[in-house]
Write an enzyme that holds these catalytic residues in place. Sequence first.
Site, short mmCIF file in Angstrom:
data_model
loop_
_atom_site.label_atom_id
_atom_site.label_comp_id
_atom_site.label_asym_id
_atom_site.label_seq_id
_atom_site.Cartn_x
_atom_site.Cartn_y
_atom_site.Cartn_z
N HIS A 1 -3.26 4.45 4.99
CA HIS A 1 -4.45 3.58 5.04
C HIS A 1 -5.65 4.29 4.41
O HIS A 1 -6.34 3.75 3.55
CB HIS A 1 -4.74 3.20 6.49
CG HIS A 1 -6.00 2.43 6.67
ND1 HIS A 1 -6.15 1.13 6.23
CD2 HIS A 1 -7.19 2.78 7.24
CE1 HIS A 1 -7.38 0.72 6.52
NE2 HIS A 1 -8.02 1.70 7.12
N ARG B 1 0.87 -1.18 0.00
CA ARG B 1 0.00 0.00 0.00
C ARG B 1 0.90 1.23 0.00
O ARG B 1 1.53 1.55 1.00
CB ARG B 1 -0.85 -0.05 1.28
CG ARG B 1 -2.00 0.94 1.33
CD ARG B 1 -2.53 1.03 2.76
NE ARG B 1 -1.66 1.83 3.59
CZ ARG B 1 -1.47 1.65 4.89
NH1 ARG B 1 -2.07 0.69 5.55
NH2 ARG B 1 -0.64 2.42 5.56
N TYR C 1 4.37 4.96 11.49
CA TYR C 1 4.68 3.54 11.68
C TYR C 1 5.52 2.92 10.55
O TYR C 1 5.77 1.72 10.57
CB TYR C 1 3.39 2.73 11.89
CG TYR C 1 2.34 2.92 10.80
CD1 TYR C 1 2.40 2.19 9.62
CD2 TYR C 1 1.30 3.83 10.96
CE1 TYR C 1 1.45 2.35 8.63
CE2 TYR C 1 0.34 4.01 9.99
CZ TYR C 1 0.42 3.27 8.82
OH TYR C 1 -0.53 3.44 7.85
#
Length: 358
Positions: free
Chosen positions: A259, A255, A268
């Site tokens: 998100h 990805r 992160y």
Amino acid sequence: MGADPFEAAITVTRVLDESGALVRGAKKPDTAALSEGYRRLVFARRLNEQAGALVRQGRLAVYPSSRGQEACQVACASVLGEHDWLFPTYRDTAAIAARGVDPVEVLTMLRGDWHCGYDPVAHKVAPQATPLATQLPHAVGVGHAARLKGEDTVVMALCGDGATSEGDFHEACNFAAVFRAPVVFFVQNNKYAISVPLARQSVAPSLAAKAIGYGMPGIRVDGNDLVALQRVLGDAVARARAGEGPTLVEADTYRMEAHTNADDASRYRTEDEVAGWVQRDPLVRVRTYLTEAGVLDGAGEQEITAAAEDMAAGVRARLGEEAAVDPDELFAHVLSVPTSQLAEQREALRAELEFEEA
Ligand SMILES: Cc1ncc(C[n+]2csc(CCOP(=O)(O)OP(=O)(O)O)c2C)c(N)n1
Ligand SMILES: [Mg+2]
């Protein structure tokens, strides 16, 4: 299953390598079909970009981008026949558009509408599921029912790496394998479930390897290689249609964006990690192969880009229009016999709106 089911579940199947060259020993792709595939990849990327911009303009509430996963999106739609079903998640807008559904209809839900925007039965595309893995038992049910009715429908059930930890994933896989349901479980392993990295999600040898415990084949494929994906998913669809039961396909992908627009991925993961995957862009790989094969030139590229721009302009214009909403719809389809409280609330809203208009 073959002699060593683990081999296919762990070794990544690839046809075009990261530099866009044919992997040694692999069968050459049909360049006409691949040109069409490339066009769809460009459309999928452009749709991701356009939807992201519409969020920033306040026209969509949220958008989970599949940038970096476009090969998965295009491949899973392109291997299905007209009567097959697609069961997508919130991340699979581009796959639904690749199946032929009007992107504006698909994006209607993310605009904040109460329904899914397109007709699931007409398109054979289930509503996009936000609760993780809940669509998988439904997908198996549709496949099993079709088989009981003697139809040769195949169901493509999509989910992410995180969703493979859900109970529904287990139940769907087990039921499908036991009843030989005509389902392809397609896991887009994009390495994250929001901020949870794959290493904290599963320590199985691979996600495809989970299939073996259920008694179905698991195949691991390069999720940024359109040609490999179309072959592996196409074979799985053919198996299902022939009555040989389900297959679990895991795509190794990434990805590239956060998100959703509501997430800050820099909290992160590192920029270096993202940059490494940008090098493995699924579009560049196909473009390089087609250019080297003499099938795609500057004019061809321009034509595809212009067509994708037209699509984006249409989406922009239509989603830019003010939606005609009827607040009263909020109360429709909640209960067949509304409770007295619901009726009171409906009346209160009506009175307030009338007061505002007066
Ligand atoms: C049952 C359930 N639990 C938690 C959530 C919250 N949630 C939304 S997306 C997401 C991550 C899912 O990750 P993955 O399955 O890998 O799909 P991806 O978003 O990477 O495509 C979570 C935990 C949810 N939607 N449904
Ligand atoms: Mg994921």
